[in-house]
Design a protein around this motif. Structure first.
Motif, PDB file in Angstrom:
ATOM      1  N   TYR A  62       0.669  -1.038   0.121  1.00 41.88           N
ATOM      2  CA  TYR A  62      -0.070  -0.102   0.146  1.00 41.88           C
ATOM      3  C   TYR A  62       0.824   1.119   0.003  1.00 41.88           C
ATOM      4  O   TYR A  62       1.764   1.456   0.921  1.00 41.88           O
ATOM      5  CB  TYR A  62      -0.956  -0.132   1.354  1.00 41.88           C
ATOM      6  CG  TYR A  62      -1.817  -1.054   1.073  1.00 41.88           C
ATOM      7  CD1 TYR A  62      -3.152  -0.936   0.488  1.00 41.88           C
ATOM      8  CD2 TYR A  62      -1.506  -2.368   1.729  1.00 41.88           C
ATOM      9  CE1 TYR A  62      -4.119  -1.968   0.572  1.00 41.88           C
ATOM     10  CE2 TYR A  62      -2.367  -3.468   1.628  1.00 41.88           C
ATOM     11  CZ  TYR A  62      -3.796  -3.180   1.075  1.00 41.88           C
ATOM     12  OH  TYR A  62      -4.780  -4.228   1.126  1.00 41.88           O
TER      13      TYR A  62
ATOM     14  N   ARG B 141       0.649   5.262  -0.084  1.00 35.86           N
ATOM     15  CA  ARG B 141      -0.099   6.405   0.243  1.00 35.86           C
ATOM     16  C   ARG B 141       0.513   7.846  -0.487  1.00 35.86           C
ATOM     17  O   ARG B 141       1.775   7.856  -0.428  1.00 35.86           O
ATOM     18  CB  ARG B 141      -0.508   6.637   1.652  1.00 35.86           C
ATOM     19  CG  ARG B 141      -1.126   5.539   2.261  1.00 35.86           C
ATOM     20  CD  ARG B 141      -1.444   5.816   3.597  1.00 35.86           C
ATOM     21  NE  ARG B 141      -2.518   6.879   3.533  1.00 35.86           N
ATOM     22  CZ  ARG B 141      -3.069   7.427   4.708  1.00 35.86           C
ATOM     23  NH1 ARG B 141      -2.791   6.980   5.939  1.00 35.86           N
ATOM     24  NH2 ARG B 141      -3.785   8.355   4.527  1.00 35.86           N
ATOM     25  N   ASP B 142      -0.178   8.704  -0.844  1.00 30.89           N
ATOM     26  CA  ASP B 142       0.355  10.106  -1.145  1.00 30.89           C
ATOM     27  C   ASP B 142       1.100   9.994  -2.265  1.00 30.89           C
ATOM     28  O   ASP B 142       2.185  10.680  -2.315  1.00 30.89           O
ATOM     29  CB  ASP B 142       1.059  10.798   0.188  1.00 30.89           C
ATOM     30  CG  ASP B 142      -0.055  10.698   1.263  1.00 30.89           C
ATOM     31  OD1 ASP B 142      -1.394  10.994   1.319  1.00 30.89           O
ATOM     32  OD2 ASP B 142       0.421  10.609   2.598  1.00 30.89           O
TER      33      ASP B 142
ATOM     34  N   HIS C 200      -6.519   4.704  -6.630  1.00 27.98           N
ATOM     35  CA  HIS C 200      -7.647   5.251  -6.122  1.00 27.98           C
ATOM     36  C   HIS C 200      -7.382   6.328  -5.199  1.00 27.98           C
ATOM     37  O   HIS C 200      -6.298   6.369  -4.517  1.00 27.98           O
ATOM     38  CB  HIS C 200      -8.762   4.408  -5.476  1.00 27.98           C
ATOM     39  CG  HIS C 200      -8.234   3.829  -4.111  1.00 27.98           C
ATOM     40  ND1 HIS C 200      -8.574   4.338  -3.090  1.00 27.98           N
ATOM     41  CD2 HIS C 200      -7.608   2.699  -3.811  1.00 27.98           C
ATOM     42  CE1 HIS C 200      -8.235   3.779  -2.000  1.00 27.98           C
ATOM     43  NE2 HIS C 200      -7.490   2.801  -2.350  1.00 27.98           N
ATOM     44  N   ARG C 201      -8.013   7.159  -4.892  1.00 28.51           N
ATOM     45  CA  ARG C 201      -8.032   8.501  -4.261  1.00 28.51           C
ATOM     46  C   ARG C 201      -9.196   8.152  -3.184  1.00 28.51           C
ATOM     47  O   ARG C 201     -10.308   7.869  -3.419  1.00 28.51           O
ATOM     48  CB  ARG C 201      -8.311   9.779  -4.815  1.00 28.51           C
ATOM     49  CG  ARG C 201      -7.105  10.029  -5.665  1.00 28.51           C
ATOM     50  CD  ARG C 201      -6.739  11.739  -5.904  1.00 28.51           C
ATOM     51  NE  ARG C 201      -5.667  12.134  -6.645  1.00 28.51           N
ATOM     52  CZ  ARG C 201      -4.493  11.956  -6.059  1.00 28.51           C
ATOM     53  NH1 ARG C 201      -4.120  11.676  -5.033  1.00 28.51           N
ATOM     54  NH2 ARG C 201      -3.939  12.297  -7.090  1.00 28.51           N
ATOM     55  N   GLY C 202      -9.047   8.729  -1.786  1.00 29.77           N
ATOM     56  CA  GLY C 202      -9.971   8.483  -0.848  1.00 29.77           C
ATOM     57  C   GLY C 202     -10.121   7.417  -0.292  1.00 29.77           C
ATOM     58  O   GLY C 202      -9.348   6.430  -0.422  1.00 29.77           O
ATOM     59  N   LYS C 203     -11.094   7.190   0.653  1.00 27.98           N
ATOM     60  CA  LYS C 203     -11.325   5.773   1.405  1.00 27.98           C
ATOM     61  C   LYS C 203     -11.987   4.850   0.200  1.00 27.98           C
ATOM     62  O   LYS C 203     -12.619   5.179  -0.526  1.00 27.98           O
ATOM     63  CB  LYS C 203     -12.084   6.013   2.594  1.00 27.98           C
ATOM     64  CG  LYS C 203     -11.395   6.720   3.533  1.00 27.98           C
ATOM     65  CD  LYS C 203     -12.267   6.950   4.948  1.00 27.98           C
ATOM     66  CE  LYS C 203     -11.469   7.671   5.981  1.00 27.98           C
ATOM     67  NZ  LYS C 203     -11.993   7.546   7.368  1.00 27.98           N
ATOM     68  N   GLN C 204     -11.534   3.548   0.581  1.00 30.63           N
ATOM     69  CA  GLN C 204     -12.085   2.639  -0.167  1.00 30.63           C
ATOM     70  C   GLN C 204     -12.170   1.190   0.523  1.00 30.63           C
ATOM     71  O   GLN C 204     -11.169   0.984   1.300  1.00 30.63           O
ATOM     72  CB  GLN C 204     -11.226   2.107  -1.554  1.00 30.63           C
ATOM     73  CG  GLN C 204     -12.023   1.327  -2.542  1.00 30.63           C
ATOM     74  CD  GLN C 204     -13.140   1.666  -3.183  1.00 30.63           C
ATOM     75  OE1 GLN C 204     -14.173   1.172  -2.630  1.00 30.63           O
ATOM     76  NE2 GLN C 204     -13.036   2.415  -4.219  1.00 30.63           N
ATOM     77  N   GLU C 205     -13.105   0.400   0.461  1.00 29.85           N
ATOM     78  CA  GLU C 205     -13.058  -0.826   1.235  1.00 29.85           C
ATOM     79  C   GLU C 205     -11.845  -1.847   0.979  1.00 29.85           C
ATOM     80  O   GLU C 205     -11.747  -1.877  -0.393  1.00 29.85           O
ATOM     81  CB  GLU C 205     -14.543  -1.730   0.962  1.00 29.85           C
ATOM     82  CG  GLU C 205     -15.720  -0.788   1.463  1.00 29.85           C
ATOM     83  CD  GLU C 205     -15.847  -0.756   3.009  1.00 29.85           C
ATOM     84  OE1 GLU C 205     -15.119  -1.655   3.412  1.00 29.85           O
ATOM     85  OE2 GLU C 205     -16.155   0.291   3.578  1.00 29.85           O
ATOM     86  N   TYR C 206     -11.363  -2.302   2.032  1.00 30.35           N
ATOM     87  CA  TYR C 206     -10.364  -3.279   1.798  1.00 30.35           C
ATOM     88  C   TYR C 206     -10.691  -4.389   0.783  1.00 30.35           C
ATOM     89  O   TYR C 206      -9.714  -4.505  -0.277  1.00 30.35           O
ATOM     90  CB  TYR C 206      -9.806  -3.933   2.958  1.00 30.35           C
ATOM     91  CG  TYR C 206      -8.797  -5.061   2.898  1.00 30.35           C
ATOM     92  CD1 TYR C 206      -7.589  -4.774   2.708  1.00 30.35           C
ATOM     93  CD2 TYR C 206      -9.269  -6.368   2.779  1.00 30.35           C
ATOM     94  CE1 TYR C 206      -6.468  -5.871   2.792  1.00 30.35           C
ATOM     95  CE2 TYR C 206      -8.494  -7.543   2.789  1.00 30.35           C
ATOM     96  CZ  TYR C 206      -6.948  -7.179   2.814  1.00 30.35           C
ATOM     97  OH  TYR C 206      -6.126  -8.104   2.403  1.00 30.35           O
TER      98      TYR C 206
ATOM     99  N   ILE D 226     -10.513  -2.933  -2.997  1.00 36.74           N
ATOM    100  CA  ILE D 226      -9.086  -2.730  -3.383  1.00 36.74           C
ATOM    101  C   ILE D 226      -8.492  -4.094  -3.849  1.00 36.74           C
ATOM    102  O   ILE D 226      -7.812  -4.309  -4.849  1.00 36.74           O
ATOM    103  CB  ILE D 226      -8.238  -2.218  -2.242  1.00 36.74           C
ATOM    104  CG1 ILE D 226      -8.876  -0.907  -2.076  1.00 36.74           C
ATOM    105  CG2 ILE D 226      -6.727  -2.118  -2.695  1.00 36.74           C
ATOM    106  CD1 ILE D 226      -8.200   0.037  -0.843  1.00 36.74           C
TER     107      ILE D 226
END
Length: 108
Positions: free
Chosen positions: A28, A30-31, A71-77, A80
């Motif tokens: 994973y 991020r950013d 993806h951007r923002g929150k997403q269900e595991y 993903i």
């Protein structure tokens, strides 16, 4: 352990690297400033692992298949992982080291 060492060398300390199967890892990141950073990492990882584990005297070697989703923002595991797995299935159809990306881009 040698594959884990390569993964640690290739990724940032803020990236999460986990082993999810016998020969499967999830990473994973991020950013990311842009999606090309993810593509560059995948390409470099394919090259590095293939170079380390290919032997000129035999046809045996390591073939790296990478499936990724952006993806951007929150997403269900579960979403993903399902998306990344769909990309992985496509990457495995290629007889050489490769990566595939599930749909869209980070602007979605």
């Amino acid at each position: 352990t040698s594959v884990a060492t390569v993964l640690k060398e290739q990724f940032r300390t803020t990236d999460v690297i986990g082993r999810i199967g016998l020969s499967e890892f999830a990473i994973y990141m991020r950013d990311l400033p842009n999606e090309s950073m993810a593509f560059d990492k995948a390409e470099k990882l394919c090259s590095e692992l293939e170079a380390r584990y290919s032997y000129p005297h035999t046809k045996n070697g390591l073939v790296v298949s990478i499936g990724m989703t952006l993806h951007r923002g929150k997403q269900e595991y579960d979403i993903i992982m399902a998306n990344a797995n769909a990309a992985l299935v496509m990457a495995k159809k290629v007889p050489t080291s490769s990566f595939e990306v599930f749909g869209g881009n980070m602007n979605n």
